[in-house]
Design a protein around this motif. Structure first.
Motif, PDB file in Angstrom:
ATOM      1  N   ALA A   9       0.845  -1.196   0.000  1.00  0.00           N
ATOM      2  CA  ALA A   9       0.000   0.000   0.000  1.00  0.00           C
ATOM      3  C   ALA A   9       0.877   1.241   0.000  1.00  0.00           C
ATOM      4  O   ALA A   9       1.714   1.415   0.879  1.00  0.00           O
ATOM      5  N   VAL A  10       0.669   2.089  -1.005  1.00  0.00           N
ATOM      6  CA  VAL A  10       1.466   3.304  -1.156  1.00  0.00           C
ATOM      7  C   VAL A  10       0.523   4.496  -1.126  1.00  0.00           C
ATOM      8  O   VAL A  10      -0.489   4.510  -1.817  1.00  0.00           O
ATOM      9  N   GLY A  11       0.888   5.496  -0.335  1.00  0.00           N
ATOM     10  CA  GLY A  11       0.064   6.692  -0.223  1.00  0.00           C
ATOM     11  C   GLY A  11       0.767   7.917  -0.737  1.00  0.00           C
ATOM     12  O   GLY A  11       1.930   7.871  -1.143  1.00  0.00           O
ATOM     13  N   ARG A  12       0.066   9.029  -0.668  1.00  0.00           N
ATOM     14  CA  ARG A  12       0.606  10.280  -1.208  1.00  0.00           C
ATOM     15  C   ARG A  12       1.841  10.750  -0.454  1.00  0.00           C
ATOM     16  O   ARG A  12       2.657  11.481  -0.990  1.00  0.00           O
ATOM     17  N   ASP A  13       2.006  10.340   0.806  1.00  0.00           N
ATOM     18  CA  ASP A  13       3.144  10.784   1.609  1.00  0.00           C
ATOM     19  C   ASP A  13       4.294   9.784   1.617  1.00  0.00           C
ATOM     20  O   ASP A  13       5.222   9.921   2.412  1.00  0.00           O
ATOM     21  N   ARG A  20      12.782   2.160   0.408  1.00  0.00           N
ATOM     22  CA  ARG A  20      12.689   1.204   1.524  1.00  0.00           C
ATOM     23  C   ARG A  20      11.495   0.284   1.358  1.00  0.00           C
ATOM     24  O   ARG A  20      11.587  -0.911   1.632  1.00  0.00           O
ATOM     25  N   LEU A  21      10.356   0.820   0.921  1.00  0.00           N
ATOM     26  CA  LEU A  21       9.177  -0.016   0.700  1.00  0.00           C
ATOM     27  C   LEU A  21       9.462  -1.076  -0.366  1.00  0.00           C
ATOM     28  O   LEU A  21       9.106  -2.241  -0.202  1.00  0.00           O
ATOM     29  N   VAL A  37       0.941  -6.841  -5.346  1.00  0.00           N
ATOM     30  CA  VAL A  37      -0.103  -5.929  -5.808  1.00  0.00           C
ATOM     31  C   VAL A  37       0.245  -4.571  -5.215  1.00  0.00           C
ATOM     32  O   VAL A  37       0.250  -4.395  -3.998  1.00  0.00           O
ATOM     33  N   ILE A  38       0.592  -3.632  -6.093  1.00  0.00           N
ATOM     34  CA  ILE A  38       0.923  -2.277  -5.658  1.00  0.00           C
ATOM     35  C   ILE A  38      -0.387  -1.495  -5.630  1.00  0.00           C
ATOM     36  O   ILE A  38      -1.043  -1.357  -6.659  1.00  0.00           O
ATOM     37  N   ALA A  39      -0.743  -1.016  -4.445  1.00  0.00           N
ATOM     38  CA  ALA A  39      -2.038  -0.354  -4.283  1.00  0.00           C
ATOM     39  C   ALA A  39      -1.862   1.110  -3.904  1.00  0.00           C
ATOM     40  O   ALA A  39      -0.994   1.455  -3.113  1.00  0.00           O
ATOM     41  N   HIS A  40      -2.697   1.940  -4.494  1.00  0.00           N
ATOM     42  CA  HIS A  40      -2.744   3.358  -4.132  1.00  0.00           C
ATOM     43  C   HIS A  40      -4.199   3.717  -3.869  1.00  0.00           C
ATOM     44  O   HIS A  40      -5.052   3.518  -4.733  1.00  0.00           O
ATOM     45  N   SER A  74       4.767   7.591  -8.256  1.00  0.00           N
ATOM     46  CA  SER A  74       5.248   6.665  -7.229  1.00  0.00           C
ATOM     47  C   SER A  74       5.032   5.217  -7.657  1.00  0.00           C
ATOM     48  O   SER A  74       5.903   4.362  -7.464  1.00  0.00           O
ATOM     49  N   ILE A  75       3.901   4.959  -8.252  1.00  0.00           N
ATOM     50  CA  ILE A  75       3.592   3.599  -8.701  1.00  0.00           C
ATOM     51  C   ILE A  75       4.512   3.201  -9.850  1.00  0.00           C
ATOM     52  O   ILE A  75       5.040   2.081  -9.883  1.00  0.00           O
TER      53      ILE A  75
END
Length: 152
Positions: A9-13, A20-21, A37-40, A74-75
């Protein structure tokens, strides 16, 4: 327990901790042969702002949350890193409350592990401002790996 699917899970921040992620996820996914699964997750306003910022043609283009997430910088950076590492991946997007939507995505993709990022926060800060990572850790249908930012 096999690790077939990992939800990252990737967010705006999360821009400052993408490396690192990616590293933490690759370290687990590659030896296990897991799919990532890369999620935003976007709030309604973040979704609308992102559509405008990425200059989607509202009349001609697919404006699904998956399509908008896939064009997010980011994705794309994470996809490049997973491609370089030879880790199978796909992108999912969602519109809604961050923590709740991440948990729902974890259920939808039948995740065996969720990876989330965050920064160190005092207990008072969590109580006042909430914590997406904390909500995910408490509500996730599977184990959660928390990747803390090096910066505060």
């Amino acid at each position: 327990m096999a690790l077939e699917t990992i939800l990252l899970a990737v967010g705006r921040d999360d821009h400052d901790r993408l490396g690192r992620l990616a590293e933490e996820t690759i370290d687990v996914a590659k030896p296990a042969g897991s799919r990532v699964v890369i999620a935003h997750v976007f709030t309604e306003s973040e979704y609308e702002d992102t559509i405008d910022n990425l200059e989607f043609d509202r009349d001609a283009e697919n404006l699904s949350a998956d399509a908008v997430a896939a064009r997010h910088s980011s994705i794309r950076e994470l996809q490049r890193r997973f491609d370089d590492a030879g880790v199978q991946h796909r992108v999912r997007g969602a519109v809604g409350e961050h923590g709740e939507s991440i948990v729902e995505l974890a259920k939808d993709v039948d995740a065996d592990r969720v990876v989330v990022g965050g920064r160190k926060r005092s207990p008072a800060g969590k109580a006042v401002f909430g914590s997406v990572a904390q909500e995910v850790m408490l509500s996730s249908p599977c184990p959660v790996t928390f990747v803390r930012s090096d910066t505060k």
